[in-house]
Each structure stands twice: as structure tokens, then as C-alpha cells.
Design an enzyme around this catalytic site. Structure first.
Site, PDB file in Angstrom:
ATOM      1  N   SER A  44       0.459  -1.124   8.921  1.00  0.00           N
ATOM      2  CA  SER A  44       0.821   0.133   8.252  1.00  0.00           C
ATOM      3  C   SER A  44      -0.298   1.158   8.248  1.00  0.00           C
ATOM      4  O   SER A  44      -0.040   2.357   8.208  1.00  0.00           O
ATOM      5  CB  SER A  44       1.255  -0.160   6.811  1.00  0.00           C
ATOM      6  OG  SER A  44       0.245  -0.867   6.105  1.00  0.00           O
ATOM      7  N   HIS A 248      -2.245   3.452   0.483  1.00  0.00           N
ATOM      8  CA  HIS A 248      -2.356   3.793   1.893  1.00  0.00           C
ATOM      9  C   HIS A 248      -2.864   5.233   2.005  1.00  0.00           C
ATOM     10  O   HIS A 248      -2.687   6.024   1.077  1.00  0.00           O
ATOM     11  CB  HIS A 248      -0.995   3.682   2.602  1.00  0.00           C
ATOM     12  CG  HIS A 248      -0.557   2.277   2.848  1.00  0.00           C
ATOM     13  ND1 HIS A 248      -0.032   1.493   1.860  1.00  0.00           N
ATOM     14  CD2 HIS A 248      -0.557   1.521   3.990  1.00  0.00           C
ATOM     15  CE1 HIS A 248       0.278   0.303   2.358  1.00  0.00           C
ATOM     16  NE2 HIS A 248      -0.039   0.295   3.652  1.00  0.00           N
TER      17      HIS A 248
END
Length: 267
Positions: A44, A248
């Protein structure tokens, strides 16, 4: 003026040599730059989770991730973007290597965080006690020390075998948090943040060591993200409220963090 046969022959030879040398010089100066065939693999942190919007592949790939940003700026002869959210080393081996071949000249990858269970760390540390957080981190650190090196070695070796002419660039993960004393009423405590950052340091050290052993280039993103973690004044990482994008990079993190770090080794 009339040239004697010998003089005419010498003049002809000089002109021929001169033309040939000129042609060689022109050809050399006009020689095309080497072709660049780039493949972006990984999890990711490579697919672009946190930056959005995403494609319809189910892998949460975003054009705001560092790989497509690098491709847009450098116009490689080909670009294959197969990084996928949630990927572990086995996914790279089983699903992503098909993007590589002998013509590939550059490969980037971030991998290993999911193998080590960093998602579990975040959940335990965000919702659980400090002791639960410490236990989760301890398990991840043991895995990163004992099991992960072998998985990384196998992954890097398979990439090298599939793309023997490529430069392999391994990008590490940033520290998630700034260790400020205050970080909001519902934030992760300083103790938990420090524990998680220590685990990120260990993961970076292990990854860097295995990348070096494989002859790959390791890009340490921790320095690039210093001052821009969660709890920082200008965070490049999403906090827990971002749900699937939590912890993230945001768009600035991929652009000013990851892409900038990648540019330091690609020129």
C-alpha cells in the site's frame, strides 16, 4: 591549377577521412539515451493508499503515489504499476513478478510491513492499553528479526532473476509519529508512539541490510519524513480518522516524501 594524379588521390583520401570522422562525430552526439522500462511493485505504501483517488483494480492504486509521479516526470519508455494494497512478500512472488522481464531497467518496491503485522500493531496500539501495544510490537520485532530477512531475500532474488538488467530500488517506511508531548485529546500516547517508532526503526534496519545483501539500493524515507509524522505541524501521514488510509502518506507525503527520496537515487 592542375593536380597531378598522386595529389588528387591524397586530396580524395583526406576528404573521405574527414567526411567519415564528421559522420562518426554526428552519430555519437546524436546517440539516443538508454531506454528506461520501469516497474513499480509492492504494498500500500507503493500503491498510493492515503493519496486517492483510486483506480478500479481493487488494489487502491493512485496516480498520486510516488511511482506514477516519477513516471510522469521522467517519461520512461514503459511503466508498469502493479503495487497492491495489503501485499505481502508472497503476493509479490505470486502476482507481481509477471510485470518484469529482461528488458526491465528499473524496479521499485516497498514490502515487508504487512508480513511483520504492522496493521495489527496500529490497531492494538490505537485501541488497546500500553501493555497490549508493547506486546504487539514485540511480536512484530521478533518476526522482523527472525523471519522477515529470509522472505525479503527470496523476494529480492526473484526480482533479480526475472529482471537481471534492472536497478532494484527498495524504499523503506517512515516513522509514523512525531514524539511531541501533546498530540490532541484522543491521540496515541507518547509512550505508544515511541514504541511504534522504535519498531519502524528496526524494520528499516532489517530491510536496509537485506537490500544491501541483494545488491539493491535502499532508500531510507525516515529522514525525508522527519517533522511530518502524525502529530507534526504539517503531517504527511494520515491519522486514525482516515480509516483505510490511516497511517499512510497523504498526497504531500508521496510527492514531497517518497518521490523526493526516490529522486535522490535516480537523479
Amino acid at each position: 591549377m592542375t593536380l597531378r594524379p598522386l595529389a588528387r588521390a591524397a586530396l580524395a583520401l583526406a576528404v573521405t577521412v574527414g567526411i567519415g570522422a564528421g559522420a562518426i562525430a554526428v552519430a555519437t552526439s546524436a546517440q539516443a539515451a538508454p531506454a528506461v522500462h520501469y516497474a513499480a511493485l509492492g504494498d500500500s505504501y507503493s500503491s498510493g493508499v492515503g493519496a486517492g483517488p483510486y483506480d478500479v483494480s481493487g488494489c487502491l492504486r493512485s496516480n498520486r503515489s510516488y511511482a506514477p509521479l516519477w513516471a510522469a516526470a521522467n517519461s520512461p519508455d514503459s511503466f508498469r504499476f502493479v503495487a497492491c494494497s495489503g501485499a505481502v512478500t508472497a503476493d509479490v512472488l505470486n502476482r507481481q513478478l509477471s510485470a518484469l522481464d529482461a528488458a526491465t531497467t528499473m524496479v521499485t518496491i516497498s514490502i515487508g510491513g504487512n508480513d511483520a503485522g504492522f496493521a495489527d500493531i496500529v490497531i492494538n496500539c490505537r485501541l488497546g492499553s500500553e501493555s497490549a501495544c508493547a506486546s504487539a510490537v514485540n511480536r512484530a520485532e521478533q518476526f522482523a528479526t527472525n523471519e522477515l530477512p529470509g522472505r525479503l531475500d527470496a523476494t529480492y532474488a526473484a526480482i533479480k532473476q526475472r529482471a537481471p538488467n534492472a536497478q532494484l530500488i527498495v524504499l523503506g517506511y517512515p516513522r509514523l509519529f512525531e514524539e511531541t508531548r501533546n498530540c490532541g485529546l484522543l491521540a496515541v500516547s507518547l509512550t505508544k508512539r515511541t514504541i511504534i517508532n522504535d519498531a519502524a526503526d528496526l524494520l528499516a534496519e532489517v530491510t536496509a541490510g537485506r537490500a544491501a545483501a541483494a545488491g539493491a539500493t535502499f532508500v531510507d524515507t525516515r529522514t525525508q519524513f522527519t517533522g511530518h509524522g502524525v502529530c507534526g505541524a504539517t503531517p504527511w501521514l494520515n491519522d486514525f480518522s482516515a480509516l483505510i488510509a490511516a497511517y499512510h502518506p497523504n498526497a504531500a507525503g508521496y510527492r514531497d516524501g517518497y518521490l523526493a527520496a526516490l529522486n535522490t537515487v535516480t537523479g
